[in-house]
Design a protein around this motif. Sequence first.
Motif, mmCIF file in Angstrom:
data_model
loop_
_atom_site.group_PDB
_atom_site.id
_atom_site.type_symbol
_atom_site.label_atom_id
_atom_site.label_comp_id
_atom_site.label_asym_id
_atom_site.label_seq_id
_atom_site.Cartn_x
_atom_site.Cartn_y
_atom_site.Cartn_z
ATOM 1 N N TYR A 37 112.055 7.689 29.922
ATOM 2 C CA TYR A 37 112.373 7.152 28.600
ATOM 3 C C TYR A 37 113.841 7.384 28.301
ATOM 4 C CZ TYR A 37 107.348 6.834 27.882
ATOM 5 O OH TYR A 37 106.026 6.502 27.997
ATOM 6 N N PRO A 38 114.471 6.551 27.468
ATOM 7 C CA PRO A 38 113.922 5.354 26.816
ATOM 8 C C PRO A 38 113.666 4.243 27.829
ATOM 9 C CG PRO A 38 116.268 5.534 26.361
ATOM 10 C CD PRO A 38 115.873 6.767 27.109
ATOM 11 N N VAL A 39 112.748 3.347 27.466
ATOM 12 C CA VAL A 39 112.316 2.298 28.387
ATOM 13 C C VAL A 39 111.998 1.022 27.604
ATOM 14 C CG1 VAL A 39 109.905 3.040 28.308
ATOM 15 C CG2 VAL A 39 110.742 1.855 30.332
ATOM 16 N N SER A 40 112.249 -0.122 28.238
ATOM 17 C CA SER A 40 111.951 -1.401 27.594
ATOM 18 C C SER A 40 110.470 -1.740 27.759
ATOM 19 C CB SER A 40 112.790 -2.515 28.228
ATOM 20 O OG SER A 40 112.356 -2.753 29.558
ATOM 21 N N LYS A 41 110.012 -2.658 26.933
ATOM 22 C CA LYS A 41 108.625 -3.120 27.050
ATOM 23 C C LYS A 41 108.383 -3.705 28.444
ATOM 24 C CE LYS A 41 105.631 -6.890 25.782
ATOM 25 N NZ LYS A 41 105.483 -8.106 24.986
ATOM 26 N N ASP A 42 109.328 -4.500 28.951
ATOM 27 C CA ASP A 42 109.150 -5.112 30.280
ATOM 28 C C ASP A 42 108.967 -4.052 31.353
ATOM 29 O OD1 ASP A 42 109.334 -7.643 29.199
ATOM 30 O OD2 ASP A 42 111.405 -7.959 29.817
ATOM 31 N N ASP A 43 109.759 -2.982 31.269
ATOM 32 C CA ASP A 43 109.640 -1.918 32.259
ATOM 33 C C ASP A 43 108.328 -1.151 32.115
ATOM 34 O OD1 ASP A 43 111.992 -2.601 33.533
ATOM 35 O OD2 ASP A 43 113.199 -1.140 32.440
ATOM 36 N N LEU A 44 107.843 -0.996 30.880
ATOM 37 C CA LEU A 44 106.531 -0.372 30.672
ATOM 38 C C LEU A 44 105.456 -1.173 31.403
ATOM 39 C CD1 LEU A 44 106.506 0.414 26.830
ATOM 40 C CD2 LEU A 44 106.576 2.096 28.674
ATOM 41 N N VAL A 45 105.484 -2.485 31.208
ATOM 42 C CA VAL A 45 104.481 -3.365 31.824
ATOM 43 C C VAL A 45 104.573 -3.306 33.349
ATOM 44 C CG1 VAL A 45 103.757 -5.784 32.078
ATOM 45 C CG2 VAL A 45 104.300 -4.872 29.798
ATOM 46 N N THR A 76 97.099 -4.282 26.249
ATOM 47 C CA THR A 76 97.727 -3.560 25.144
ATOM 48 C C THR A 76 99.237 -3.504 25.325
ATOM 49 O OG1 THR A 76 95.748 -2.249 24.719
ATOM 50 C CG2 THR A 76 97.842 -1.334 23.942
ATOM 51 N N LEU A 77 99.702 -3.151 26.519
ATOM 52 C CA LEU A 77 101.148 -3.055 26.755
ATOM 53 C C LEU A 77 101.829 -4.410 26.623
ATOM 54 C CD1 LEU A 77 101.248 -0.568 29.762
ATOM 55 C CD2 LEU A 77 101.744 -0.089 27.354
ATOM 56 N N ARG A 78 101.193 -5.458 27.100
ATOM 57 C CA ARG A 78 101.790 -6.796 26.975
ATOM 58 C C ARG A 78 101.873 -7.230 25.514
ATOM 59 N NH1 ARG A 78 98.338 -8.248 31.819
ATOM 60 N NH2 ARG A 78 99.770 -8.087 33.562
ATOM 61 N N GLY A 79 101.007 -6.691 24.667
ATOM 62 C CA GLY A 79 101.003 -7.054 23.252
ATOM 63 C C GLY A 79 101.974 -6.248 22.401
ATOM 64 N N LEU A 80 102.659 -5.274 22.994
ATOM 65 C CA LEU A 80 103.612 -4.460 22.235
ATOM 66 C C LEU A 80 104.822 -5.292 21.828
ATOM 67 C CD1 LEU A 80 103.724 -1.184 24.393
ATOM 68 C CD2 LEU A 80 102.565 -1.511 22.206
ATOM 69 N N PRO A 81 105.473 -4.910 20.725
ATOM 70 C CA PRO A 81 106.726 -5.581 20.360
ATOM 71 C C PRO A 81 107.776 -5.390 21.452
ATOM 72 C CG PRO A 81 105.901 -4.262 18.527
ATOM 73 C CD PRO A 81 105.051 -3.932 19.734
ATOM 74 N N ALA A 124 100.992 1.058 20.134
ATOM 75 C CA ALA A 124 99.762 0.522 20.720
ATOM 76 C C ALA A 124 98.587 0.621 19.747
ATOM 77 C CB ALA A 124 99.435 1.254 22.019
ATOM 78 N N SER A 125 98.556 1.694 18.966
ATOM 79 C CA SER A 125 97.446 1.865 18.025
ATOM 80 C C SER A 125 97.575 0.936 16.828
ATOM 81 C CB SER A 125 97.346 3.317 17.550
ATOM 82 O OG SER A 125 98.460 3.659 16.753
#
Length: 63
Positions: A18-26, A41-46, A60-61
């Motif tokens: 971290y820090p990490v982008s949404k794309d990298d999380l996915v 869930t991860l794909r639905g994150l902002p 996520a919650s």
Amino acid sequence: MANPSPIDIQKALGGIDYPVSKDDLVKHAEGSGAGDDVMETLRGLPDREYDSPTDVNKEASNS
């Protein structure tokens, strides 16, 4: 589909820096063989930068 638990999400993200982008999380979760519920869930994150595991779980919650 049921929301995954925060523990399931963090297992899928184990070892990520971290820090990490949404794309990298996915991408990281895909590489770790995360289940469909976690991936959905991860794909639905902002699309933003996440500073910590807690930050990811909180978002996520809310989704």
